[in-house]
Design an enzyme around this catalytic site. Structure first.
Site, short mmCIF file in Angstrom:
data_model
loop_
_atom_site.label_atom_id
_atom_site.label_comp_id
_atom_site.label_asym_id
_atom_site.label_seq_id
_atom_site.Cartn_x
_atom_site.Cartn_y
_atom_site.Cartn_z
CG HIS A 108 9.92 -28.52 16.20
ND1 HIS A 108 10.93 -29.31 16.55
CD2 HIS A 108 9.97 -28.44 14.90
CE1 HIS A 108 11.67 -29.87 15.77
NE2 HIS A 108 10.70 -29.20 14.47
CB CYS A 119 -12.40 -20.89 15.72
SG CYS A 119 -11.49 -19.98 17.10
CB CYS A 138 -15.01 -19.82 18.44
SG CYS A 138 -14.22 -21.57 19.24
N GLY A 175 23.34 -28.22 20.03
CA GLY A 175 22.51 -28.91 21.07
C GLY A 175 21.37 -29.64 20.35
CG ASN A 201 25.49 -31.74 20.25
OD1 ASN A 201 24.49 -30.94 20.83
ND2 ASN A 201 25.35 -32.97 20.09
CG LEU A 202 27.30 -33.44 26.06
CD1 LEU A 202 27.86 -32.51 26.96
CD2 LEU A 202 26.09 -33.89 27.06
CD GLU A 203 25.96 -37.38 22.85
OE1 GLU A 203 26.60 -37.95 23.48
OE2 GLU A 203 24.84 -37.42 22.71
CB ALA A 219 25.27 -25.59 25.49
P1 OAD Z 1 17.46 -34.34 21.25
O1 OAD Z 1 17.00 -34.76 22.76
O2 OAD Z 1 17.25 -35.21 20.38
O3 OAD Z 1 19.18 -34.06 21.16
C1 OAD Z 1 19.77 -33.06 22.25
C2 OAD Z 1 21.33 -32.92 21.81
O4 OAD Z 1 21.81 -32.22 22.84
C3 OAD Z 1 21.90 -34.34 21.97
O5 OAD Z 1 22.97 -34.56 20.85
C4 OAD Z 1 23.10 -34.04 23.18
O6 OAD Z 1 24.09 -34.72 23.11
C5 OAD Z 1 23.18 -32.41 23.18
N1 OAD Z 1 23.15 -32.21 24.65
C6 OAD Z 1 22.62 -32.53 25.82
N2 OAD Z 1 23.21 -31.65 26.71
C7 OAD Z 1 23.97 -30.74 26.36
C8 OAD Z 1 24.76 -29.48 26.92
N3 OAD Z 1 24.69 -29.33 28.12
N4 OAD Z 1 25.24 -28.99 25.84
C9 OAD Z 1 25.26 -29.12 24.71
N5 OAD Z 1 24.59 -30.22 24.01
C10 OAD Z 1 23.87 -31.14 24.87
O7 OAD Z 1 16.98 -32.97 21.42
P2 OAD Z 1 16.39 -32.04 19.75
O8 OAD Z 1 17.63 -32.40 18.96
O9 OAD Z 1 16.42 -30.54 19.98
O10 OAD Z 1 10.30 -32.08 18.51
O11 OAD Z 1 15.25 -32.86 19.40
C11 OAD Z 1 14.61 -32.40 18.29
C12 OAD Z 1 13.03 -32.53 18.05
O12 OAD Z 1 12.70 -33.69 18.49
C13 OAD Z 1 12.51 -31.52 19.46
O13 OAD Z 1 12.44 -30.24 18.81
C14 OAD Z 1 11.14 -32.40 19.81
C15 OAD Z 1 11.95 -33.65 19.66
O14 OAD Z 1 10.72 -34.71 19.60
C16 OAD Z 1 9.12 -32.09 18.69
O15 OAD Z 1 8.27 -32.25 19.92
C17 OAD Z 1 8.09 -31.87 17.63
#
Ligand code: OAD
Length: 241
Positions: A108, A119, A138, A175, A201-203, A219
């Site tokens: 990402h 450019c 540019c 995560g 993951n957390l959940e 994590a």
């Molecule tokens: P999310 O915010 O959707 O999910 C984060 C995950 O991390 C959740 O399932 C939480 O339960 C878990 N979590 C939170 N705290 C944690 C901890 N301390 N230890 C372990 N797990 C934990 O984030 P992403 O899945 O990364 O894209 O989101 C994917 C994409 O959506 C991102 O890259 C971004 C977003 O929109 C763009 O901006 C293009």
């Protein structure tokens, strides 16, 4: 026996304990901010100053953050594991690199890079952007934007990731909520090619039922524990999971 080939996918949850917000859930970034305004090409065309303000804040926070024990554990896994290893991250921070990861793809994009829409040149960029920022390539202003993949844009490195998933023996997802494709499809693709799959993951995520194994918790606790266990097992020549 050939050592297993590993693909790791990470998301915002691995950086949460470094103080960087996740996207979804009650405290998530997308709960208070409309992603269509700050994270789409159409939003940038409508109000570039607002998009710059959002990413300037994220760039400052992201570049000031410190890697945590989970990032460090993955760098150790890469270093000590004998087989192929690829870390694919949806995160735009640089905490994996800070912890020492080398074989990493930012699907990402990267908060520390910008691109000129006039450019197409990309530059390392660690300070704020504005609508007046001049492109060093540019010389034009107004077109500089974060080198981040926005909604409706194509993620990066999909060919390399597809090849790695096809050849991996173990896929580990850490995560990530499993809400955003194509990253949410990686577990099914790895399984199709007979890889073992683990969710840390957390959940339980959206795709939790697709994983063969799972550990739930913070994590910084579950990733180092998993890596210790994995390295101890593979050092004895056992199976990958
Ligand atoms: P999310 O915010 O959707 O999910 C984060 C995950 O991390 C959740 O399932 C939480 O339960 C878990 N979590 C939170 N705290 C944690 C901890 N301390 N230890 C372990 N797990 C934990 O984030 P992403 O899945 O990364 O894209 O989101 C994917 C994409 O959506 C991102 O890259 C971004 C977003 O929109 C763009 O901006 C293009």
């Amino acid at each position: 026996m050939k050592p297993p080939s590993i693909v790791v996918l990470t998301g915002a949850g691995i950086s949460a304990e470094s103080g960087l917000g996740t996207f979804r859930g009650p405290d998530g970034l997308w709960n208070g901010i409309d992603y269509r305004e700050v994270s789409t090409p159409a939003g940038f065309a409508r109000n570039p100053a607002k998009v710059h303000e959002f990413y300037n804040m994220r760039r400052r926070n992201g570049l000031a953050a410190q890697a945590n024990a989970a990032h460090v554990a993955l760098a150790r896994l890469e270093q000590e594991h004998d087989g192929d290893f690829l870390l694919v991250t949806q995160n735009v921070d640089r905490l994996h690199e800070q912890a020492g990861s080398k074989r990493i793809l930012h699907m990402h994009g990267d908060l520390g890079r910008v691109r000129c829409t006039e450019c197409d040149a990309e530059h390392e960029w660690l300070t704020d952007l504005s609508t007046d920022t001049v492109c060093p390539s540019c010389g034009r202003s107004g077109g500089m934007r974060p080198a981040i993949v926005w909604f409706t844009e194509m993620p990066l490195y999909l060919n390399e990731i597809g090849t790695a998933l096809k050849n991996c023996d173990l896929f580990i997802s850490i995560g990530t909520s499993g809400n955003v494709s194509p990253a949410s499809y990686f577990v099914a693709e790895a399984k199709r090619h007979k890889a073992a799959t683990v969710e840390l993951n957390l959940e339980p995520s959206e795709g939790a039922t697709l994983f063969g194994d799972a550990r739930y918790g913070k994590a910084t606790e579950i990733v180092p524990a998993f890596v210790d266990e994995f390295l101890a097992k593979t050092a004895k020549g056992s199976a990958p999971t």
